[in-house]
Design an enzyme around this catalytic site. Structure first.
Site, short mmCIF file in Angstrom:
data_model
loop_
_atom_site.label_atom_id
_atom_site.label_comp_id
_atom_site.label_asym_id
_atom_site.label_seq_id
_atom_site.Cartn_x
_atom_site.Cartn_y
_atom_site.Cartn_z
N GLY A 1 23.11 -39.37 5.02
CA GLY A 1 23.28 -40.95 5.12
C GLY A 1 23.85 -41.31 3.82
N ALA A 2 23.29 -42.96 3.55
CA ALA A 2 23.91 -43.36 2.16
C ALA A 2 23.48 -42.49 1.13
CB ALA A 2 23.36 -44.68 2.38
N ALA A 3 22.56 -41.70 1.16
CA ALA A 3 22.07 -40.75 0.07
C ALA A 3 23.05 -39.75 -0.54
CB ALA A 3 20.65 -40.21 0.38
N THR B 1 13.66 -42.16 -0.36
CA THR B 1 14.31 -41.87 0.70
C THR B 1 12.75 -41.16 1.64
OG1 THR B 1 15.75 -40.92 2.28
CG2 THR B 1 15.20 -39.58 0.62
N TYR B 2 13.09 -40.36 2.79
CA TYR B 2 11.66 -39.70 3.39
C TYR B 2 12.27 -38.30 3.32
CZ TYR B 2 14.38 -40.98 7.61
OH TYR B 2 15.26 -41.19 8.48
N SER C 1 17.90 -39.88 4.78
CA SER C 1 16.76 -39.08 4.12
C SER C 1 17.23 -37.90 3.52
CB SER C 1 16.19 -38.64 5.61
OG SER C 1 16.85 -37.71 6.35
N LYS D 1 5.96 -32.34 -7.03
CA LYS D 1 7.29 -32.43 -7.16
C LYS D 1 7.97 -31.10 -7.30
CE LYS D 1 8.00 -32.16 -12.15
NZ LYS D 1 8.50 -32.88 -13.21
#
Length: 117
Positions: A73-75, A57-58, A25, A9
Site C-alpha cells: 500500500g502507501a508504505a 504499519t502492521y 502493511s 527488532k
C-alpha cells in the site's frame, strides 16, 4: 505508570518487494516474525536506512523461509526494493517490569535469513 519499551527488532533487513496496489502493511517472512516474537497484525515502526523515511504499519505473515520483506500500500512509496530497513516493535511495561525487560534483537543475513550461532 507504564513505559514504552523496545520489545523486539529485525535489524537491517532488505526490502524484497514493494506492492503499491495493496490494502497496506508489511509482509514479513514467518521465520523472522517468530525470531523477533512478532504477531500477525501487530503494530511495527519501520525505519529506512537508505532514505531516512519512518512509518508505522502492521505485520502480515509471509511465506516461511522466503526471506520476504514487502512494503504494501502507501508504505510502498517509502522504500525501494533493496533498501535496508529496521523493523521495530514496542511494548508497554510497568516501571518494575521495564527494569528487567530484555528486548529481542535479530540480525538476519543479507538475504533476510536467520544466522545460526
Amino acid at each position: 505508570m507504564f513505559l514504552t519499551m523496545l520489545k523486539s527488532k529485525l535489524h537491517r533487513v532488505r526490502v524484497t518487494q514493494a506492492e503499491l496496489n495493496y490494502v497496506g502493511s508489511i509482509t514479513i517472512d514467518e521465520d523472522l516474525m517468530d525470531a523477533a516474537g512478532l504477531l500477525e497484525n501487530e503494530q511495527v515502526h519501520i525505519v529506512n536506512n537508505n532514505n531516512g523515511e519512518r512509518l508505522i504499519t502492521y505485520v502480515i505473515k509471509g511465506e516461511r523461509g522466503s526471506g520476504i520483506i514487502c512494503l504494501n500500500g502507501a508504505a510502498a512509496r517509502r522504500a525501494q526494493v533493496g533498501d535496508i530497513i529496521i523493523i521495530i516493535a514496542y511494548t508497554m511495561l510497568s516501571g518494575e517490569e521495564a527494569r528487567t525487560h530484555k528486548p529481542i534483537v535479530v540480525f538476519p543475513d543479507e538475504n533476510n535469513r536467520l544466522v545460526n550461532g
